[in-house]
Design a protein around this motif. Structure first.
Motif, short mmCIF file in Angstrom:
data_model
loop_
_atom_site.label_atom_id
_atom_site.label_comp_id
_atom_site.label_asym_id
_atom_site.label_seq_id
_atom_site.Cartn_x
_atom_site.Cartn_y
_atom_site.Cartn_z
N LYS A 26 12.07 -41.90 -8.80
CA LYS A 26 11.08 -42.20 -9.83
C LYS A 26 10.08 -41.06 -9.97
N GLN A 29 11.51 -38.09 -11.78
CA GLN A 29 11.56 -38.34 -13.22
C GLN A 29 10.20 -38.10 -13.85
N GLU A 30 9.14 -38.61 -13.21
CA GLU A 30 7.79 -38.42 -13.71
C GLU A 30 7.38 -36.95 -13.68
N HIS A 32 9.36 -34.29 -13.87
CA HIS A 32 10.07 -33.55 -14.93
C HIS A 32 9.57 -33.91 -16.32
N GLU A 33 8.79 -34.99 -16.38
CA GLU A 33 8.16 -35.36 -17.66
C GLU A 33 6.76 -34.73 -17.77
N GLY A 34 6.40 -33.96 -16.76
CA GLY A 34 5.13 -33.23 -16.81
C GLY A 34 4.00 -33.81 -15.99
N ASN A 35 4.30 -34.79 -15.15
CA ASN A 35 3.27 -35.42 -14.32
C ASN A 35 3.08 -34.62 -13.03
N GLU A 36 2.00 -33.84 -12.94
CA GLU A 36 1.75 -33.01 -11.76
C GLU A 36 1.36 -33.85 -10.55
N LYS A 39 4.36 -34.59 -8.59
CA LYS A 39 4.78 -33.47 -7.74
C LYS A 39 4.01 -33.48 -6.42
N ASP A 83 17.41 -30.42 -8.89
CA ASP A 83 17.97 -31.16 -10.03
C ASP A 83 18.59 -32.45 -9.51
N SER A 85 20.09 -34.74 -10.97
CA SER A 85 21.34 -35.14 -11.64
C SER A 85 22.57 -34.62 -10.89
#
Length: 259
Positions: A26, A29-30, A32-36, A39, A83, A85
């Protein structure tokens, strides 16, 4: 928890969080959607992975605190490039990167600081003089008295005695009043950032002029001239504990003014 035996300054390794596979998926996913923030959570949730790698480097001469920081760099690189995936575990991908960073650091820092034999011999002569001086006079000689005896400068005395000191980690706490500790790295400037260093000197000078004169003199004698607390206490006719307390309060004042 018992298998993580790496000792780190200021870090309770037993309390480090470990992410579940679902939490990690999860967060990626967040991220890679731009949620620092995701990270950051990924990094904190995989610090024990870094610790497990560091167990292989327990016998190296480099400080484990430094190796931990280097290992975290490898972890960050892994998270940035991972990655999900590919159906590969993060640990499988990250461990070689962490090991690579640590090995590179060890290789680049394998040559220790070399101190000349003559300088060390001079330092031992100073220690011998100090011991005899104390036995004869009942108190520790000042830097001025030592320099006068050896017919040299105070700087050369301090330089020689520093040659006997062991290297310390930049993450070693140098001051802690029960709150947030001050680490050695907090007191070191980056020479590459010359403008920032210049601005810091100007800010420090202004702050020094705003604290009490006695506090300012004690800080100058401690950190510029290089006197011990005992030497300052003798000069001011107060106890070493009082000097220590004044010094700590003066540092607090400087930090408050410079914020």
């Amino acid at each position: 928890m018992a298998r993580y035996k790496v000792e780190l300054t200021g870090v309770n390794t037993s309390e480090l969080k470990v992410l579940t596979n679902e939490e990690q998926a999860k967060l990626f996913q967040e991220f890679h959607e731009g949620n620092e923030l995701a990270k950051k959570k990924l990094i904190l949730g995989n610090l024990k992975l870094v610790l497990s790698v560091l167990q292989k480097f327990q016998n190296t001469k480099n400080n484990m605190d430094d190796l931990f920081q280097v290992g975290v760099i490898g972890l960050i690189k892994a998270i940035d490039n991972f990655d999900p995936s590919l159906n590969l575990k993060l640990s499988t991908y990250a461990i070689p990167l962490i090991i690579g960073e640590v090995k590179r650091y060890n290789r680049d820092n394998q040559s220790s600081v070399r101190v000349s034999r003559g300088l060390k011999d001079f330092a031992y002569q100073i220690l011998g003089f100090k011991e005899k001086f104390i036995q004869k006079n009942g108190y520790e000689p000042t830097c001025e008295e030592i320099a006068k005896y050896f017919k040299t400068s105070i700087f050369q005395i301090s330089y020689a005695l520093d040659s006997l000191k062991e290297p310390v980690s930049i993450f070693e706490p140098v001051y802690n009043d029960g709150g947030e500790p001050i680490y050695l790295q907090d007191q070191l400037a980056d020479k590459k950032e010359k403008n920032e260093e210049r601005d810091m000197r100007i800010l420090l000078k202004k702050a020094m002029n705003k604290i009490r004169e006695r506090d300012r003199k004690i800080l100058i004698e401690r950190y510029i001239i290089g006197k011990t607390q005992m030497e300052i206490a003798k000069k001011l006719n107060i106890s070493q504990a009082q000097v220590s307390r004044i010094e700590k309060n003066a540092i607090k004042s400087l930090k408050r003014i410079m914020k």
